[in-house]
Design a protein around this motif. Structure first.
Motif, PDB file in Angstrom:
ATOM      1  N   ALA A 249       0.834  -1.208   0.000  1.00 48.03           N
ATOM      2  CA  ALA A 249       0.000   0.000   0.000  1.00 48.03           C
ATOM      3  C   ALA A 249       0.866   1.254   0.000  1.00 48.03           C
ATOM      4  N   CYS A 250       1.991   1.209   0.706  1.00 49.90           N
ATOM      5  CA  CYS A 250       2.880   2.366   0.734  1.00 49.90           C
ATOM      6  C   CYS A 250       3.517   2.588  -0.640  1.00 49.90           C
ATOM      7  N   ASP A 251       3.949   1.494  -1.283  1.00 53.54           N
ATOM      8  CA  ASP A 251       4.479   1.619  -2.650  1.00 53.54           C
ATOM      9  C   ASP A 251       3.438   2.242  -3.575  1.00 53.54           C
ATOM     10  N   GLU A 252       2.200   1.809  -3.431  1.00 53.04           N
ATOM     11  CA  GLU A 252       1.130   2.347  -4.270  1.00 53.04           C
ATOM     12  C   GLU A 252       0.945   3.841  -3.994  1.00 53.04           C
ATOM     13  N   GLY A 253       1.030   4.232  -2.718  1.00 49.50           N
ATOM     14  CA  GLY A 253       0.891   5.637  -2.379  1.00 49.50           C
ATOM     15  C   GLY A 253       1.985   6.494  -3.000  1.00 49.50           C
ATOM     16  N   VAL A 254       3.212   5.938  -3.096  1.00 47.82           N
ATOM     17  CA  VAL A 254       4.304   6.681  -3.733  1.00 47.82           C
ATOM     18  C   VAL A 254       4.072   6.766  -5.236  1.00 47.82           C
ATOM     19  N   MET A 255       3.651   5.649  -5.848  1.00 46.19           N
ATOM     20  CA  MET A 255       3.541   5.602  -7.312  1.00 46.19           C
ATOM     21  C   MET A 255       2.404   6.466  -7.837  1.00 46.19           C
ATOM     22  N   THR A 256       1.371   6.699  -7.039  1.00 49.35           N
ATOM     23  CA  THR A 256       0.286   7.567  -7.509  1.00 49.35           C
ATOM     24  C   THR A 256       0.776   8.992  -7.737  1.00 49.35           C
ATOM     25  N   ARG A 257       1.933   9.329  -7.153  1.00 47.15           N
ATOM     26  CA  ARG A 257       2.486  10.673  -7.301  1.00 47.15           C
ATOM     27  C   ARG A 257       3.637  10.731  -8.304  1.00 47.15           C
ATOM     28  N   LEU A 258       3.887   9.602  -8.996  1.00 46.77           N
ATOM     29  CA  LEU A 258       4.992   9.534  -9.947  1.00 46.77           C
ATOM     30  C   LEU A 258       4.479   9.290 -11.355  1.00 46.77           C
ATOM     31  N   ALA A 259       5.241   9.735 -12.327  1.00 45.58           N
ATOM     32  CA  ALA A 259       4.940   9.449 -13.733  1.00 45.58           C
ATOM     33  C   ALA A 259       5.495   8.072 -14.096  1.00 45.58           C
ATOM     34  N   GLY A 260       5.260   7.638 -15.362  1.00 48.22           N
ATOM     35  CA  GLY A 260       5.640   6.289 -15.770  1.00 48.22           C
ATOM     36  C   GLY A 260       7.111   5.988 -15.613  1.00 48.22           C
ATOM     37  N   GLU A 261       7.987   6.850 -16.095  1.00 42.64           N
ATOM     38  CA  GLU A 261       9.418   6.612 -16.004  1.00 42.64           C
ATOM     39  C   GLU A 261       9.891   6.671 -14.557  1.00 42.64           C
ATOM     40  N   GLU A 262       9.307   7.543 -13.772  1.00 40.51           N
ATOM     41  CA  GLU A 262       9.701   7.657 -12.369  1.00 40.51           C
ATOM     42  C   GLU A 262       9.336   6.397 -11.582  1.00 40.51           C
TER      43      GLU A 262
END
Length: 584
Positions: A249-262
């Motif tokens: 869930a924490c990984d998902e929370g970070v990825m919602t704020r990142l673009a594809g390459e990030e």
């Protein structure tokens, strides 16, 4: 205590049903719900395992009531010419004797609860001591980061994520992975500073997401649940699954704020984090970035398969959470029945009642305690805090006031705080007991009430505390308003004023130690209007003075007295340093 143990067993059974249900549903919901929903769904199970809410009739409750029932004894005819005395009447000759309930001590549960309680206490003590040892280990080898660029990156990342609390940044080269530590004063601890700016940003974002979601509190709640249900293997499987879901869930929370390459770069940061630092593993109440190879593989797969949450996911998750909550209520739990019950029809044979025997003048009757007026009062008498918490909202307003008044009069802070948390914002009862607490100087009760006050009410109280020069209440209200800088400034100002007052009486402070007329102080006892028997124990092994500072109602120092060993011995302190002093 038997009743409490039966309640715990019933909660464990109800919770086990929900645990098995969630494990069976896992393959179906894995790709249909967000990781965050999968993580927080377990809170319904944790609530079922800890809170004894239940309808009057429930399947699990019925099981434990029937299991605890005593079968009727065989009917024994009374000997001829004799009358058998029973409570409430007599049996005539030839009548079958009523079934006499067997003593509770004959039930195996009367001994099993000792084993359960001992195991729960030992496990809780073990978890707390391990956590304390880990914190001491981390702090002993820490190095505070002073690099302005890295601290600025931490501040900017926290601002982007909406984290308003101050967070410290440390390094400890013996740790195996970056982690978040501490609930009162959180800190991000890194194994090394040899990170690229991108990797450092991802690492800080991950740990700050944990902080924002209060994952440390969630983990401790799960550990408390484990201590209560240590005998249930499904509870241990649940704890492991919650730990896995926490990181996803924490990984998902970070990825919602990142673009594809990030997102791909974030996955690379996870891989690099796995090889950093030493070999010391994290404690149970910290949250880390890197984990075992199997977990890391799962997390990288989730990153590659990540897709944003949809409205349909949210609707499905809300329906599933509601269904789980309804299922938890329907399963129910054991509810203790009153000790004295009227016999059901057909249970006892008809008896001929005898008039009550006259009281002997040598044996005066002892008045019995009045029966409880409601369910919450009964649970209060039995010291059942979870049950009292669930029953309090069902009381009428007058009954709520009576319950709070009893907790207040008894000084029972735990039950008082639990009841206050069930009140609405600025409830009239909040104002009533806040007034009483303020006038009597009971800061702990007043502090519990501030959680149910609106901001305007808090500010009104702060004006009054400032006018009355009540520093303890000022500190509480500033903290409740989130004015941490003002609270810290007030604390420093009060401490400076206090040291100036002490200096006028011959008490000085050098470093961390007090001195009285040039001699080191070993024990300092200070009492005033707002603090009750506050003791400051010196750590200076060369201290030789035992000092008492007494303040009047106006808060000013009235007297400074040197104490003797005999006087100090009258105080009931069990601090190790004081015991060492007494032994010397």
């Amino acid at each position: 205590m038997n009743e409490l143990f039966k309640t715990v067993l019933s909660l464990s059974l109800s919770g086990s049903i929900l645990i098995l249900l969630l494990f069976c549903l896992a393959p179906l919901i894995r790709g249909r719900l967000s990781k965050s929903w999968q993580y927080y769904l377990w809170l319904v199970v944790v609530a079922r395992l800890l809170l004894p809410f239940s309808p009057a009739e429930s399947p699990v409750g019925r099981i434990f009531r029937e299991t605890g029932a005593v079968p009727p004894a065989a009917s024994i005819p009374a000997p001829a010419g004799q009358r058998l005395a029973i409570p409430g009447g007599e049996v005539l000759p030839g009548d079958p004797a009523p079934a006499i309930p067997q003593g509770e001590e004959q039930s195996p549960l009367s001994w099993l609860w000792v084993v359960w309680l001992g195991g729960a206490a030992a496990l809780l003590l073990r978890k707390v001591t391990v956590y304390q040892d880990f914190v001491r280990y981390v702090k002993a080898g820490r190095e505070e980061v002073s690099d302005v660029a890295r601290l600025d990156l931490l501040a900017r990342t926290g601002e982007e994520l909406g984290v308003s609390r101050p967070v410290e940044l440390w390094t400890n080269r013996l740790l195996s992975s970056p982690l978040l530590l501490g609930m009162a004063r959180p800190a991000v601890v890194l194994p090394t500073l040899d990170l690229s700016p991108e990797d450092l940003r991802y690492t800080l974002a991950h740990e700050l997401i944990h902080l924002k979601r209060r994952d440390l509190w969630y983990k401790w709640l799960v550990q408390l649940t484990l201590c209560v249900h240590w005998f249930n293997p499904l509870a241990w499987l649940m704890a492991r699954e919650i730990g896995r879901a926490c990181e996803l869930a924490c990984d998902e929370g970070v990825m919602t704020r990142l673009a594809g390459e990030e997102r791909a770069a974030y996955g690379d940061a996870l891989l690099r984090a796995a090889g950093q630092g030493g070999g010391y593993r994290d404690a149970v109440a910290s949250v880390t970035l890197a984990e075992s190879g199997e977990r890391l593989k799962e997390r990288l797969g989730a990153i590659l398969a990540f897709r944003g949450a949809t409205r349909g996911m949210a609707v499905l998750a809300a329906c599933l959470a509601a269904a789980l909550a309804l299922g938890a209520c329907a399963a129910g739990a054991y509810r203790a029945e009153p000790k004295v019950q009227a016999p059901r029809e057909g249970t006892l044979p008809a008896v001929t009642a005898s008039p009550p025997a006259p009281e002997s003048p040598l044996e005066p009757s002892v008045p019995e305690e009045a029966p409880p007026a409601n369910e919450a009062e009964r649970l209060y008498r039995e010291e059942d805090l979870p049950g009292f918490t669930a029953a309090f909202p069902l009381l009428k307003e007058a009954e709520k006031e009576q319950a709070l008044a009893r907790c207040y009069a008894d000084g029972n802070m735990a039950f008082f705080a639990a009841a206050v948390n069930q009140l609405g914002r600025d409830d009239p009862l909040v104002g009533l007991f806040a007034e009483q607490s303020y006038k009597s100087g009971r800061t702990n009760f007043f502090s519990a009430l501030t959680w149910r006050m609106e901001e305007k009410t808090l500010r009104d109280w702060l004006v009054r505390a400032n006018r009355d020069n009540a520093p303890s209440f000022q500190m509480i209200l500033l903290g409740a308003l989130g004015q941490d800088e003002e609270a810290e400034a007030l604390r420093e100002k009060l401490e400076q004023k206090r040291l100036e007052e002490l200096r006028a009486w011959g008490v000085t402070m050098e470093g961390r130690h007090y001195f009285y007329k040039g001699r080191p102080v070993r024990l300092l006892i200070e009492t005033d209007k707002w603090r009750f028997d506050m003791a400051t124990l010196e750590t200076n092994p060369q201290g030789e003075v035992l000092l008492s500072i007494q303040r009047g109602q106006d808060g000013n120092i009235q007297r400074v007295t040197e104490l003797t060993k005999e006087i100090v011995g009258q105080y009931i302190w069990e601090d190790d340093k004081l015991r060492e002093y007494k032994a010397a």
